[in-house]
Write a protein that holds these residues in place. Structure first.
Motif, PDB file in Angstrom:
ATOM      1  N   THR A  86       0.809  -1.222   0.000  1.00  0.00           N
ATOM      2  CA  THR A  86       0.000   0.000   0.000  1.00  0.00           C
ATOM      3  C   THR A  86       0.844   1.274   0.000  1.00  0.00           C
ATOM      4  OG1 THR A  86      -0.153  -0.165   2.420  1.00  0.00           O
ATOM      5  CG2 THR A  86      -1.970  -1.069   1.111  1.00  0.00           C
ATOM      6  N   ARG A 159      -5.557   1.463   3.213  1.00  0.00           N
ATOM      7  CA  ARG A 159      -6.039   2.251   2.070  1.00  0.00           C
ATOM      8  C   ARG A 159      -7.035   3.316   2.498  1.00  0.00           C
ATOM      9  NH1 ARG A 159      -6.095  -3.011  -0.757  1.00  0.00           N
ATOM     10  NH2 ARG A 159      -4.363  -3.021  -2.257  1.00  0.00           N
ATOM     11  N   GLU A 160      -7.636   3.185   3.671  1.00  0.00           N
ATOM     12  CA  GLU A 160      -8.622   4.155   4.138  1.00  0.00           C
ATOM     13  C   GLU A 160      -8.007   5.278   4.972  1.00  0.00           C
ATOM     14  OE1 GLU A 160     -11.468   1.935   6.297  1.00  0.00           O
ATOM     15  OE2 GLU A 160     -12.295   0.897   4.544  1.00  0.00           O
TER      16      GLU A 160
END
Length: 297
Positions: A86, A159-160
């Motif tokens: 990520t 990812r958030e």
């Protein structure tokens, strides 16, 4: 009169289908008779007899030990893999690395167990380790399998996240490792806990991998239950399974209670912050404060 839809009926039937066997299991763990299919009255002698069943209790302790260390190792490896996938969007071999990380999710456990068995045999012939298969090889196999689940869970959380918080910390002089441990890890702590509990449950439940990579004296609880069930279900197995259900239920309730308590604290803090902000804008009298006009020279 409240009408029940088809979806509610399917939900009730599904829950009934899932939890009815567990209820029957718990009831028959108090059966007086040694025959599982014959009810002989209520008794707790099978729970008391577990203390004398050293073979079964030894399997329980070995399974708990392997599951505990598997959860720790899987969280560490899965978090590092998720962070690489990520936070480093482009590097040579990224597609292959991502495929290798998630391969255990779609790979049949029989193939994974056989591959690990051949690997351990080859390593024993080449370097002399492992000399014999046991709890260490089971731990390695379970860690390999569970790290993929942790990586997927942690990647979804990473990812958030808002990268501006980490960037602000680095702009203020914080080193990357300090930002990771003091900012990133607390924000992804729920996903780490979820990955750890999932790894613990998967390791405690695994039978196929442990059957391939275990050795003498390294029988886990699923292996012990499977070998015993082949000769007939014993009441001690019902008692052990009921105790596991009890422990899991208590752990789930505690996790739910702590999560609900944390949510209430967060909502209360947000409400107090909004009230303080409103008071700062309105002033002590409750009316909006008016700025004085600029003085004319």
């Amino acid at each position: 009169m409240k009408r029940y839809s088809l979806s509610n009926l399917i939900l009730v039937l599904g829950l009934f289908f899932i939890y009815l066997p567990m209820v029957i299991l718990v009831i028959y763990s108090f059966n007086e008779s040694r025959l599982v299919t014959v009810w002989g009255g209520w008794s707790v002698k099978w729970y008391v007899g577990l203390l004398d069943n050293t073979q079964l209790m030894g399997a329980v302790m070995r399974s708990l030990e392997v599951a505990f260390y598997t959860a720790i190792a899987a969280v560490a490896l899965g978090t590092m893999a998720a962070f690489v996938l990520t936070r480093i969007p482009r590097f040579r071999g990224r597609t292959m690395f991502g495929g290798l990380v998630t391969a255990p999710l779609v790979m049949p456990e029989v193939i994974t167990g056989l591959s690990l068995l051949l690997l351990f045999v080859a390593m024993a012939q080449l370097v002399g380790w492992p000399a014999q298969r046991g709890l260490v090889t089971i731990w390695i196999a379970h860690t390999t399998f569970c790290s993929a689940y942790v990586a997927v869970v942690v990647m979804a959380r990473l990812r958030e996240l808002d990268l501006s918080i980490e960037e602000a910390a680095m702009d203020l002089g914080a080193r990357p490792w300090k930002v990771f441990f003091l900012i990133t890890v607390p924000m992804i702590a729920p996903s780490l806990a979820a990955g750890g509990m999932l790894s613990f449950a998967l390791s405690l439940d695994d039978l196929v991998l442990a059957s391939f990579v275990s050795g003498p004296g390294a029988t886990t609880l699923p292996m012990e239950i499977f070998s015993a069930v082949r000769l007939g279900v014993k009441p001690e197995i019902n008692a052990v399974a009921s105790l596991i259900l009890l422990v899991v239920s208590i752990a789930t309730f505690i996790a739910w209670y702590m999560t609900r308590r944390a949510d209430r604290r967060r909502q209360k803090a947000m409400q107090e912050a909004m009230e303080d902000a409103t008071l700062d804008v309105a002033g002590p009298s409750g009316r909006p404060t008016m700025l004085p006009p600029p003085a004319h020279s």
